[in-house]
Scaffold this motif. Structure first.
Motif, PDB file in Angstrom:
ATOM      1  N   GLY A  47       0.749  -1.162   0.101  1.00 26.25           N
ATOM      2  CA  GLY A  47       0.084  -0.050   0.058  1.00 26.25           C
ATOM      3  C   GLY A  47       0.890   1.365  -0.054  1.00 26.25           C
ATOM      4  N   LEU A  48       1.934   1.244   0.868  1.00 24.37           N
ATOM      5  CA  LEU A  48       2.759   2.421   1.080  1.00 24.37           C
ATOM      6  C   LEU A  48       3.619   2.612  -0.266  1.00 24.37           C
ATOM      7  CD1 LEU A  48       3.897   4.824   2.707  1.00 24.37           C
ATOM      8  CD2 LEU A  48       5.709   2.890   3.568  1.00 24.37           C
ATOM      9  N   VAL A  49       4.034   1.626  -0.870  1.00 19.75           N
ATOM     10  CA  VAL A  49       4.907   1.501  -2.089  1.00 19.75           C
ATOM     11  C   VAL A  49       4.157   1.980  -3.191  1.00 19.75           C
ATOM     12  CG1 VAL A  49       6.047   0.147  -3.646  1.00 19.75           C
ATOM     13  CG2 VAL A  49       6.643  -0.135  -1.276  1.00 19.75           C
ATOM     14  N   ASN A  50       2.977   1.544  -3.519  1.00 23.54           N
ATOM     15  CA  ASN A  50       2.205   1.904  -4.524  1.00 23.54           C
ATOM     16  C   ASN A  50       1.603   3.541  -4.309  1.00 23.54           C
ATOM     17  OD1 ASN A  50       2.331  -0.265  -6.178  1.00 23.54           O
ATOM     18  ND2 ASN A  50       0.694  -1.144  -5.586  1.00 23.54           N
ATOM     19  N   GLY A  51       1.618   3.748  -3.112  1.00 18.89           N
ATOM     20  CA  GLY A  51       0.926   5.057  -2.852  1.00 18.89           C
ATOM     21  C   GLY A  51       2.270   6.202  -3.325  1.00 18.89           C
ATOM     22  N   ILE A  52       3.422   5.424  -2.517  1.00 18.48           N
ATOM     23  CA  ILE A  52       4.577   6.607  -2.971  1.00 18.48           C
ATOM     24  C   ILE A  52       4.858   6.876  -4.603  1.00 18.48           C
ATOM     25  CG2 ILE A  52       7.236   6.939  -3.000  1.00 18.48           C
ATOM     26  CD1 ILE A  52       6.812   5.727  -0.234  1.00 18.48           C
ATOM     27  N   TYR A  53       4.556   5.775  -5.222  1.00 18.80           N
ATOM     28  CA  TYR A  53       4.734   5.578  -6.799  1.00 18.80           C
ATOM     29  C   TYR A  53       3.705   6.452  -7.249  1.00 18.80           C
ATOM     30  CZ  TYR A  53       4.494   3.811 -11.379  1.00 18.80           C
ATOM     31  OH  TYR A  53       4.343   4.152 -12.851  1.00 18.80           O
ATOM     32  N   GLY A  54       2.304   6.279  -6.876  1.00 22.08           N
ATOM     33  CA  GLY A  54       1.194   6.873  -7.294  1.00 22.08           C
ATOM     34  C   GLY A  54       1.409   8.416  -7.075  1.00 22.08           C
ATOM     35  N   ALA A  55       2.064   8.761  -6.296  1.00 21.52           N
ATOM     36  CA  ALA A  55       2.397  10.372  -6.093  1.00 21.52           C
ATOM     37  C   ALA A  55       3.179  10.804  -7.074  1.00 21.52           C
ATOM     38  CB  ALA A  55       3.228  10.450  -4.643  1.00 21.52           C
ATOM     39  N   GLY A  56       3.740  10.135  -8.089  1.00 28.35           N
ATOM     40  CA  GLY A  56       4.246  10.543  -9.238  1.00 28.35           C
ATOM     41  C   GLY A  56       3.273  11.448 -10.091  1.00 28.35           C
ATOM     42  N   ASN A  57       1.862  11.306  -9.725  1.00 25.36           N
ATOM     43  CA  ASN A  57       1.120  12.090 -10.451  1.00 25.36           C
ATOM     44  C   ASN A  57       1.016  13.639 -10.227  1.00 25.36           C
ATOM     45  OD1 ASN A  57      -0.575  12.351  -8.140  1.00 25.36           O
ATOM     46  ND2 ASN A  57      -1.913  10.593  -8.666  1.00 25.36           N
ATOM     47  N   ILE A  58       2.005  13.947  -9.130  1.00 22.69           N
ATOM     48  CA  ILE A  58       2.204  15.326  -9.111  1.00 22.69           C
ATOM     49  C   ILE A  58       2.807  15.939 -10.243  1.00 22.69           C
ATOM     50  CG2 ILE A  58       4.832  15.064  -8.420  1.00 22.69           C
ATOM     51  CD1 ILE A  58       2.190  17.452  -6.749  1.00 22.69           C
ATOM     52  N   GLY A  59       3.294  15.159 -11.332  1.00 22.72           N
ATOM     53  CA  GLY A  59       3.633  15.420 -12.420  1.00 22.72           C
ATOM     54  C   GLY A  59       2.604  16.662 -13.183  1.00 22.72           C
ATOM     55  N   THR A  60       1.294  16.222 -13.167  1.00 26.05           N
ATOM     56  CA  THR A  60       0.182  17.005 -13.604  1.00 26.05           C
ATOM     57  C   THR A  60       0.081  18.251 -12.817  1.00 26.05           C
ATOM     58  OG1 THR A  60      -1.243  16.045 -12.169  1.00 26.05           O
ATOM     59  CG2 THR A  60      -1.233  14.816 -14.252  1.00 26.05           C
ATOM     60  N   ALA A  61       0.422  18.443 -11.875  1.00 25.13           N
ATOM     61  CA  ALA A  61       0.569  19.780 -10.896  1.00 25.13           C
ATOM     62  C   ALA A  61       1.714  20.625 -11.486  1.00 25.13           C
ATOM     63  CB  ALA A  61       0.556  19.392  -9.434  1.00 25.13           C
ATOM     64  N   ILE A  62       2.919  19.896 -11.425  1.00 18.25           N
ATOM     65  CA  ILE A  62       4.180  20.594 -12.087  1.00 18.25           C
ATOM     66  C   ILE A  62       3.977  21.301 -13.241  1.00 18.25           C
ATOM     67  CG2 ILE A  62       6.435  20.433 -12.581  1.00 18.25           C
ATOM     68  CD1 ILE A  62       6.658  17.926 -10.608  1.00 18.25           C
ATOM     69  N   THR A  63       3.297  20.533 -14.439  1.00 18.87           N
ATOM     70  CA  THR A  63       2.895  21.191 -15.701  1.00 18.87           C
ATOM     71  C   THR A  63       2.003  22.174 -15.555  1.00 18.87           C
ATOM     72  OG1 THR A  63       3.808  19.084 -17.106  1.00 18.87           O
ATOM     73  CG2 THR A  63       2.189  20.731 -17.761  1.00 18.87           C
ATOM     74  N   THR A  64       0.892  21.791 -14.808  1.00 16.44           N
ATOM     75  CA  THR A  64      -0.269  22.807 -14.778  1.00 16.44           C
ATOM     76  C   THR A  64       0.060  24.222 -13.923  1.00 16.44           C
ATOM     77  OG1 THR A  64      -1.625  21.006 -14.450  1.00 16.44           O
ATOM     78  CG2 THR A  64      -2.548  23.040 -13.926  1.00 16.44           C
ATOM     79  N   PHE A  65       1.133  24.107 -13.241  1.00 14.09           N
ATOM     80  CA  PHE A  65       1.602  25.230 -12.477  1.00 14.09           C
ATOM     81  C   PHE A  65       2.762  26.016 -13.513  1.00 14.09           C
ATOM     82  CE2 PHE A  65       4.753  27.303  -9.578  1.00 14.09           C
ATOM     83  CZ  PHE A  65       4.092  28.518  -8.943  1.00 14.09           C
ATOM     84  N   SER A  66       3.682  25.184 -13.901  1.00 11.76           N
ATOM     85  CA  SER A  66       4.655  25.996 -14.527  1.00 11.76           C
ATOM     86  C   SER A  66       4.774  26.345 -15.988  1.00 11.76           C
ATOM     87  CB  SER A  66       6.271  24.882 -14.203  1.00 11.76           C
ATOM     88  OG  SER A  66       5.695  23.685 -14.920  1.00 11.76           O
ATOM     89  N   ALA A  67       3.983  25.199 -16.663  1.00 14.08           N
ATOM     90  CA  ALA A  67       3.851  25.490 -18.120  1.00 14.08           C
ATOM     91  C   ALA A  67       3.279  27.069 -18.444  1.00 14.08           C
ATOM     92  CB  ALA A  67       3.017  24.427 -18.730  1.00 14.08           C
ATOM     93  N   PRO A  68       2.352  27.501 -17.804  1.00 12.01           N
ATOM     94  CA  PRO A  68       1.654  28.800 -18.096  1.00 12.01           C
ATOM     95  C   PRO A  68       2.737  29.967 -17.721  1.00 12.01           C
ATOM     96  CG  PRO A  68       0.101  27.379 -16.973  1.00 12.01           C
ATOM     97  CD  PRO A  68       1.329  26.855 -16.972  1.00 12.01           C
ATOM     98  N   LEU A  69       3.444  29.566 -16.626  1.00  6.87           N
ATOM     99  CA  LEU A  69       4.508  30.713 -16.371  1.00  6.87           C
ATOM    100  C   LEU A  69       5.372  30.661 -17.233  1.00  6.87           C
ATOM    101  CD1 LEU A  69       4.826  29.927 -12.385  1.00  6.87           C
ATOM    102  CD2 LEU A  69       3.778  31.762 -13.396  1.00  6.87           C
ATOM    103  N   GLY A 119      -8.496   7.712  -1.777  1.00  7.29           N
ATOM    104  CA  GLY A 119      -8.886   6.573  -2.473  1.00  7.29           C
ATOM    105  C   GLY A 119      -7.975   5.798  -3.374  1.00  7.29           C
ATOM    106  N   ASN A 120      -7.239   6.607  -4.008  1.00  7.29           N
ATOM    107  CA  ASN A 120      -6.333   5.926  -5.153  1.00  7.29           C
ATOM    108  C   ASN A 120      -5.425   5.240  -4.387  1.00  7.29           C
ATOM    109  OD1 ASN A 120      -7.575   7.436  -7.135  1.00  7.29           O
ATOM    110  ND2 ASN A 120      -6.217   9.265  -7.173  1.00  7.29           N
ATOM    111  N   GLY A 121      -4.693   5.484  -3.295  1.00  5.48           N
ATOM    112  CA  GLY A 121      -3.845   4.796  -2.349  1.00  5.48           C
ATOM    113  C   GLY A 121      -4.451   3.534  -1.926  1.00  5.48           C
ATOM    114  N   VAL A 122      -5.691   3.581  -1.381  1.00  2.90           N
ATOM    115  CA  VAL A 122      -6.198   2.338  -0.858  1.00  2.90           C
ATOM    116  C   VAL A 122      -6.421   1.412  -2.006  1.00  2.90           C
ATOM    117  CG1 VAL A 122      -8.412   1.468  -0.025  1.00  2.90           C
ATOM    118  CG2 VAL A 122      -7.314   3.741   0.999  1.00  2.90           C
TER     119      VAL A 122
END
Length: 509
Positions: A127-149, A306-309
């Motif tokens: 659960g923890l390992v897949n949760g840490i890996y799934g946190a890689g969807n932060i990539g969407t936040a990085i692009t959403t925040f940085s690309a417009p700037l 929910g995604n982590g669970v």
């Protein structure tokens, strides 16, 4: 050493894949200044990358088992170079749709890590390992925040080209640091699908992930443009708010996985879908920006946990078919991000508001809550049945009148009576005749007063052979204190009795 770097490497791979996946939706306010996109087609353009990003998750999850994560990530990043460059040179809406379709490879790599990484860790950490890996969807936040700037400084076309460098760097990292010796599973894909498609849990998990990850993707795609058009926010402000939504959902994903390792995962899912239901109802009433923010943040919290669970549950229930099941479940999650923006756009064009769409989300979340409750109690029943069927003690259950209702396999093994021989009969069919009426009278008097009795009793097997039991009879009561059934458990102690008898005879001589 190579095995230890797989979790950070594959998590960063997912970050990059998701960064590329949402290039179009993050830059659409800038792209639409140069390329004419009809308002009714806007949702289609931004949602198209989700299509291939969802469908490809099944083969990528499967081939991650066949070839290993190193090869799949490496090939995926090389293939992504072509649509990224094509989009940077786009001049028509058709170019965006074609390029966006193949950007889906970036989202599809999700199923690679959730298939590969559990091989390196014990079950209690999945659960923890897949949760840490799934946190890689932060990539969407990085692009959403940085690309417009970045686009405000160098333009959207040059911003897209920067991703070519990122893809080349990570293709090289996977070539040198990917695990060449990862354990492989080469069961044919159709054989794996055949082994799981009838399992109802596969489709329940698919529905749950359709909602949790689907809403995460949908809000990521739909929020920037929605906040600009409906609340009049500046493009950068809308991007920052969307990035905040993504960051919360992403941070809570490993938290959800960790909690699922420590607590009952299905109980956590119940709480998740209750919050979803309430939050979606809030959003359905087209609130002020303040209440809308509260509702959106509640969705972010629920989506993350929910995604982590869910990806703790998948390898728990489908250990041998994790690759194909991860692919199917994550595909449904991706499709969950494709349909809502289009559905919301259609509803808005017909009614002028989004309320009906959010009410539909609340109802689907409520239905999911009911299904999780059902699964929870079904699991408890299955566990009770497994204990009943696998214990070495004979068990028989009677109603209050003494009629046998069921017996377990050990009962048949110890007595020779099949279930069909005794159900509907009275336990007296097994009497040996050695005990007096007074013995049984005292036994039932003790059960009536104390709720149980235990002791030695001679009974008879189906073939007529008498044997000595150690018998325990318990009265089962309902919430009002009324006896509703009796449960008898016993073991055959004849051999022990004879050995003791022989030993005592030897000493007396």
């Amino acid at each position: 050493m190579i095995k230890k770097v797989q979790l950070p490497l594959q998590t960063m791979n997912l970050v990059v894949g998701f960064m590329v996946w949402v290039i179009i939706s993050s830059l659409i306010p800038f792209i639409s200044e140069d390329i004419t996109i009809p308002p009714e087609r806007l949702a289609i353009v931004t949602a198209v990358p989700v299509v291939l990003g969802s469908i490809l998750r099944i083969p990528l999850g499967y081939y991650a088992n066949v070839f290993g994560a190193r090869i799949i990530f490496l090939v995926s990043f090389i293939l992504l170079l072509f649509p990224v460059f094509y989009i940077s040179e786009a001049s028509t809406m058709t170019d965006l749709i074609i390029g966006g379709l193949f950007l889906g490879i970036g989202g599809a790599v999700f199923s690679v890590g959730v298939t590969s990484l559990p091989k390196y860790y014990p079950k209690e950490k999945h659960g923890l390992v897949n949760g840490i890996y799934g946190a890689g969807n932060i990539g969407t936040a990085i692009t959403t925040f940085s690309a417009p700037l970045i686009a405000t400084q160098i333009g959207w076309s040059s911003t897209v080209k920067l991703y070519l460098i990122l893809l080349l760097v990570f293709a090289a990292l996977n070539f040198f640091f990917g695990d060449r010796h990862e354990a492989k599973v080469k069961t044919p894909i159709f054989e794996q699908i055949k082994g799981v498609y009838k399992n109802e849990k596969l489709w329940f998990f698919s529905l749950f992930y359709f909602i949790t990850f689907g809403s995460f993707v949908a809000f990521t795609i739909y929020l920037p443009n929605f906040l600009v058009n409906n609340y009049g926010l500046a493009e950068v402000d809308a991007g920052m708010r969307t990035a905040g939504f993504i960051a919360i959902a992403t941070f809570l994903r490993p938290v959800g996985g960790w909690l699922a390792d420590k607590l009952q995962p299905l109980l956590l899912l119940m709480g998740t879908f209750l919050v979803y239901t309430i939050a979606a109802i809030i959003l359905a009433f087209s609130p002020s920006i303040g209440l809308y923010t509260v509702g959106s943040l509640a969705i972010a919290v629920s989506a993350g946990i929910g995604n982590g669970v869910i990806f703790k549950l998948v390898p728990f229930y489908f250990n041998k078919q994790a690759g194909i099941v991860n692919g199917i479940v994550s595909m449904m999650g991706g499709l969950g991000g494709f349909f809502p923006p289009i559905m919301l756009s259609i509803i808005f064009s017909l009614t002028g508001q989004y309320s009906i769409g959010f009410m539909l989300l609340s109802q689907v979340a409520l239905a999911s809550f009911v299904l999780v409750v059902w699964m929870y109690y079904q699991d408890r029943l299955v566990l009770a049945a497994e204990v009943f069927n696998s214990t070495g003690q004979g068990i028989l259950v009677t109603d209050v009148s003494g009629t046998i209702r069921t017996v377990n396999p050990a009962f048949t093994r110890l007595t020779g009576f099949e279930k069909e021989d005794v159900v509907g009969e009275n336990p007296s069919i097994m009497k040996s005749g050695r005990q007096s009426k007074e013995f049984y009278k005292e036994m039932w008097q003790e059960i009536k007063e104390q709720g149980m009795w235990q002791g030695e009793i001679w009974n008879k097997k189906k073939d007529g052979v008498e044997y000595l039991q150690w018998l325990n009879i318990s009265a089962v009561k309902d919430d009002t204190g009324e006896v509703v059934r009796y449960v008898g458990t016993f073991t055959d102690i004849t051999e022990e009795y004879r050995n003791n008898k022989n030993t005592n005879s030897s000493f007396s001589k």
